[in-house]
Scaffold this active site. Sequence first.
Site, PDB file in Angstrom:
ATOM      1  N   HIS A   1       0.825  -1.215   0.000  1.00 20.26           N
ATOM      2  CA  HIS A   1       0.000   0.000   0.000  1.00 20.26           C
ATOM      3  C   HIS A   1       0.858   1.263   0.000  1.00 20.26           C
ATOM      4  O   HIS A   1       1.268   1.758   1.045  1.00 20.26           O
ATOM      5  CB  HIS A   1      -0.906  -0.018   1.245  1.00 20.26           C
ATOM      6  CG  HIS A   1      -1.988   1.010   1.227  1.00 20.26           C
ATOM      7  ND1 HIS A   1      -3.217   0.778   1.822  1.00 20.26           N
ATOM      8  CD2 HIS A   1      -2.068   2.255   0.720  1.00 20.26           C
ATOM      9  CE1 HIS A   1      -3.992   1.842   1.667  1.00 20.26           C
ATOM     10  NE2 HIS A   1      -3.304   2.769   1.013  1.00 20.26           N
TER      11      HIS A   1
ATOM     12  N   HIS B   1       1.357   5.261  -2.165  1.00 22.37           N
ATOM     13  CA  HIS B   1       0.823   6.262  -3.103  1.00 22.37           C
ATOM     14  C   HIS B   1       2.009   7.017  -3.680  1.00 22.37           C
ATOM     15  O   HIS B   1       2.570   7.887  -3.022  1.00 22.37           O
ATOM     16  CB  HIS B   1      -0.108   7.246  -2.379  1.00 22.37           C
ATOM     17  CG  HIS B   1      -1.312   6.615  -1.756  1.00 22.37           C
ATOM     18  ND1 HIS B   1      -2.529   6.543  -2.385  1.00 22.37           N
ATOM     19  CD2 HIS B   1      -1.503   6.037  -0.545  1.00 22.37           C
ATOM     20  CE1 HIS B   1      -3.424   5.951  -1.602  1.00 22.37           C
ATOM     21  NE2 HIS B   1      -2.827   5.636  -0.467  1.00 22.37           N
TER      22      HIS B   1
ATOM     23  N   GLU C   1      -7.023   0.588  -3.511  1.00 20.38           N
ATOM     24  CA  GLU C   1      -8.010   0.587  -2.489  1.00 20.38           C
ATOM     25  C   GLU C   1      -9.312   1.171  -3.039  1.00 20.38           C
ATOM     26  O   GLU C   1      -9.321   2.234  -3.652  1.00 20.38           O
ATOM     27  CB  GLU C   1      -7.543   1.362  -1.250  1.00 20.38           C
ATOM     28  CG  GLU C   1      -7.120   2.810  -1.522  1.00 20.38           C
ATOM     29  CD  GLU C   1      -6.589   3.505  -0.275  1.00 20.38           C
ATOM     30  OE1 GLU C   1      -7.356   3.747   0.675  1.00 20.38           O
ATOM     31  OE2 GLU C   1      -5.362   3.793  -0.265  1.00 20.38           O
TER      32      GLU C   1
ATOM     33  N   HIS D   1     -10.701   0.673   1.480  1.00 18.91           N
ATOM     34  CA  HIS D   1     -10.611   1.729   2.495  1.00 18.91           C
ATOM     35  C   HIS D   1     -11.980   1.778   3.155  1.00 18.91           C
ATOM     36  O   HIS D   1     -12.931   2.308   2.586  1.00 18.91           O
ATOM     37  CB  HIS D   1     -10.260   3.064   1.842  1.00 18.91           C
ATOM     38  CG  HIS D   1     -10.191   4.199   2.811  1.00 18.91           C
ATOM     39  ND1 HIS D   1      -9.077   5.007   2.924  1.00 18.91           N
ATOM     40  CD2 HIS D   1     -11.075   4.676   3.725  1.00 18.91           C
ATOM     41  CE1 HIS D   1      -9.289   5.922   3.863  1.00 18.91           C
ATOM     42  NE2 HIS D   1     -10.507   5.742   4.361  1.00 18.91           N
TER      43      HIS D   1
ATOM     44  N   ASP E   1       0.750   2.535   3.713  1.00 14.03           N
ATOM     45  CA  ASP E   1      -0.105   3.636   3.240  1.00 14.03           C
ATOM     46  C   ASP E   1       0.745   4.895   3.053  1.00 14.03           C
ATOM     47  O   ASP E   1       0.317   6.002   3.396  1.00 14.03           O
ATOM     48  CB  ASP E   1      -1.276   3.884   4.196  1.00 14.03           C
ATOM     49  CG  ASP E   1      -2.340   4.795   3.606  1.00 14.03           C
ATOM     50  OD1 ASP E   1      -2.312   5.030   2.377  1.00 14.03           O
ATOM     51  OD2 ASP E   1      -3.191   5.281   4.367  1.00 14.03           O
TER      52      ASP E   1
HETATM   53  N1  LIG Z   1      -4.379   7.716   4.011  1.00 13.23           N
HETATM   54  C1  LIG Z   1      -4.523   8.990   3.707  1.00 13.23           C
HETATM   55  O1  LIG Z   1      -4.821   9.783   4.591  1.00 13.23           O
HETATM   56  N2  LIG Z   1      -4.327   9.468   2.458  1.00 13.23           N
HETATM   57  C2  LIG Z   1      -4.108   8.707   1.265  1.00 13.23           C
HETATM   58  C3  LIG Z   1      -5.367   8.081   0.747  1.00 13.23           C
HETATM   59  C4  LIG Z   1      -5.890   6.949   1.592  1.00 13.23           C
HETATM   60  O2  LIG Z   1      -5.233   5.913   1.713  1.00 13.23           O
HETATM   61  O3  LIG Z   1      -6.972   7.054   2.148  1.00 13.23           O
HETATM   62  C5  LIG Z   1      -3.509   9.622   0.194  1.00 13.23           C
HETATM   63  O4  LIG Z   1      -3.473   9.205  -0.969  1.00 13.23           O
HETATM   64  O5  LIG Z   1      -3.056  10.729   0.527  1.00 13.23           O
HETATM   65 ZN   LIG Z   2      -7.154   4.706   2.319  1.00 16.92          ZN
HETATM   66 ZN   LIG Z   3      -3.959   4.629   0.923  1.00 16.84          ZN
END
Ligand SMILES: NC(=O)N[C@@H](CC(=O)O)C(=O)O
Ligand SMILES: [Zn+2]
Ligand SMILES: [Zn+2]
Length: 432
Positions: free
Chosen positions: A52, A54, A136, A170, A299
């Site tokens: 996970h 981004h 997600e 999520h 994450d």
């Molecule tokens: N976890 C977060 O607070 N942010 C994540 C998105 C997500 O995983 O919900 C993002 O992409 O910034």
């Molecule tokens: Zn998320």
């Molecule tokens: Zn995420």
Amino acid sequence: MLVRNATLADGRVRDVRIEGERIDAVGRDLTGAGEVVDAAERLLLPGAVDAHVHFREPGAPHKETWRTGSRSAAAGGVTTVVDQPNTDPPTTTGAAYDQKELCADDSLVDYGINGGVTPDWDPETLFDRPVFALGEVFLADSTGEMGIDGDLFEDAVHRASEAGVPVTVHAEDATLFDESARDRAGEGTGRGANADAWSAYRAAEAEIAAVERAVEIGVDAGARLHIAHTSTPEAVDIVADAPDTVTCEVTPHHCLLSRDDLRDLGTFGRMNPPLRSEKRRVALYDRVVRGRVDLIATDHAPHARAEKETTLLDAPSGVPGVETMVPLLLAETLDGPLTAERVRDLTAATPAETFGLDRKGRVEAGMDADLALYDLDSPRTVRGSRLHSKCGWTPFEGRPGVFPEWTLVRGERVYDGAMDTFGSTDGANVRR
Ligand SMILES: NC(=O)N[C@@H](CC(=O)O)C(=O)O
Ligand SMILES: [Zn+2]
Ligand SMILES: [Zn+2]
């Protein structure tokens, strides 16, 4: 290459011989041509699989790129990452998948690319591509505003199940958010903001209810369902008591940080799901330690410092973490409750097994030579300025971490800790 006298997670001391991209043998007194690396008194772990992250490309390269994100991964002993679909454009069609895969060409580590769900997604072309997982899938809005309703979720879970693709969720139910708590957010900015209101607003009950419902839908559809960033002990228990087709992940920040830390973190501690009470954190971490949680994923959600330096309600949600996951967990084997074996299972063996990566996650003959070497006697202080994410900050500033001396991806040295330098190999799409 021959790695000599390494200590494996279970305490055995072994030589590891690497031939090309694979581990060729694990044993004693191995011989072999090529470079010999002395690993005496060092811990050798399988490269971590972070299910996970981004990495923000396409769409927001000022926050992170595949190049900076994957360097951050390599410098933290992570050799496979799975990128999430809330980019711009969102990864909801075959064409968007192709566009992301072009960006991922810059990755130093191996990767998977997830597909996302929006009202105008195109399952036909999306499932025509080698999507790592569907998700997600956002049951409530987070960064990217991709929250969908229950009917679309059910439909998406059925389609993924038919396509044989796992679904990651999520799980928060926005109808159970405490809107009145938002008013307590106040006017301070950045670290000076009172961020506790965010935790009160996105209440624990909203996650627990959403996980319960998502598990029901997933089991009914016969789908492989994985709950992302589970932040409450109650939600972990729901998953642990569900059939084996349902799994969950927990983040390092929900294990190690709580609402008590928000006084220092301010908006830099705003994320979804939010930090919970110290009592819930302790109960959640206890489940991680006891093996009731399937796996840890970060994450990793980098945002520029300037974007966080505003009021609580205006700041974006998310914290970085791909580089600090294994280092923080290894520090927890020194004066905390974890063992090296548990760290190996949570960060490598189980994520690989959960998502069907049969050449990843274990130090065994035949596996990809994805490896990282650690000196447990040399913990370092985590400093955002020394990390390699483009965002340049961390919610774990000042904590101890055991960082890798080097990291290999399929036999190639992608990170050298002594020199703080990177290799130049290309990561590969693990589903191709
Ligand atoms: N976890 C977060 O607070 N942010 C994540 C998105 C997500 O995983 O919900 C993002 O992409 O910034
Ligand atoms: Zn998320
Ligand atoms: Zn995420």
